[in-house]
Design an enzyme around this catalytic site. Sequence first.
Site, short mmCIF file in Angstrom:
data_model
loop_
_atom_site.label_atom_id
_atom_site.label_comp_id
_atom_site.label_asym_id
_atom_site.label_seq_id
_atom_site.Cartn_x
_atom_site.Cartn_y
_atom_site.Cartn_z
N THR A 1 1.67 1.38 -2.09
CA THR A 1 3.06 1.81 -2.24
C THR A 1 3.22 3.32 -2.45
O THR A 1 4.35 3.80 -2.47
CB THR A 1 3.71 1.10 -3.45
N LEU B 1 1.21 7.57 -2.37
CA LEU B 1 0.10 8.48 -2.07
C LEU B 1 -0.12 9.36 -3.30
O LEU B 1 0.82 9.95 -3.83
CB LEU B 1 0.41 9.33 -0.84
N LYS B 2 -1.37 9.43 -3.74
CA LYS B 2 -1.73 10.29 -4.87
C LYS B 2 -2.70 11.34 -4.37
O LYS B 2 -3.69 11.02 -3.70
CB LYS B 2 -2.37 9.45 -5.98
N TYR C 1 -20.30 -8.03 -1.62
CA TYR C 1 -19.77 -8.70 -0.44
C TYR C 1 -20.80 -8.72 0.68
O TYR C 1 -21.37 -7.68 1.02
CB TYR C 1 -18.52 -7.98 0.06
N ASP D 1 -10.30 1.04 -2.32
CA ASP D 1 -9.91 1.43 -3.68
C ASP D 1 -10.80 0.76 -4.72
O ASP D 1 -11.17 1.38 -5.73
CB ASP D 1 -8.43 1.11 -3.93
N ARG D 2 -11.18 -0.49 -4.47
CA ARG D 2 -12.09 -1.18 -5.39
C ARG D 2 -13.47 -0.54 -5.37
O ARG D 2 -14.10 -0.35 -6.41
CB ARG D 2 -12.19 -2.67 -5.03
N ASP E 1 -8.21 -2.62 -11.84
CA ASP E 1 -7.21 -1.72 -11.24
C ASP E 1 -5.91 -2.51 -11.12
O ASP E 1 -5.80 -3.45 -10.33
CB ASP E 1 -7.68 -1.24 -9.87
N THR F 1 -0.10 -2.95 -7.46
CA THR F 1 0.62 -4.01 -6.75
C THR F 1 -0.14 -5.32 -6.87
O THR F 1 0.43 -6.38 -7.12
CB THR F 1 0.79 -3.63 -5.27
#
Length: 235
Positions: free
Chosen positions: A10, A12-13, A79, A88-89, A109, A112
């Site tokens: 959602t 941008l940083k 995985y 991001d993870r 984290d 969302t």
Amino acid sequence: MKLLIDVGNTSLKAKLWQNEQVQACDLNNLPWHAITHVIYACVGRSELLNAILAQAAFNSISCFEAKVTKTLGGLTCAYEHFNNLGIDRWLALIASFTLYPNKACIVVDAGTATTIDVLNCDGQHLGGWILPGLDLMTRSLTQNTQRVFDDENTPFTNQLGINTPNGLKNGALVATIGAINQAKPYLNDKNTQIIFAGGYGSLLQQQFKESIFDPMLVIKGLNYWYELDENSNKL
């Protein structure tokens, strides 16, 4: 100086990295004369990112997109199909692995979605869970049931609900707390470090003693990803 960009679902940083420190920046007035690298990660799409990358190209600045790999600098992804793990993870895991070496970690984290990842003291990612974020969890109930309703002025707490809005919100919070607690037995380590990031990270951190909230965890992970990736390419 590096420009670090995290494109989430959602928002941008963007931050600058210099002298091992995260620094604020103005995207409308970036110091392109001082920036040497742009390092970015994308969960969602962003026209703003495309514009920044175009500016970087105009200024002949190298750009690097962070990617998930099976291993990186002593860290191993759980995985089998590692490309399916969200970047991001992976970045949050990289940051936790780097900042808390030889320590078992639970990395949360809370945005969302709320992601919970388990990392042992040897750098082995054991896996994790993906939950609806607190807002998504409450919204799904109000949108799909007739008598459950919310109130934006009602806070999330871990208390029993005495009306519908706080029953809804508190239920979402304690469900998330319960999921985090369920991760602890996988480590069987009394010195486990719980690390929170994301918009609701601070709220969740308050529910766990000796835990840490780091709003820059993923941003830091971008820098550490670049450093570890560069070192692995030199071997």
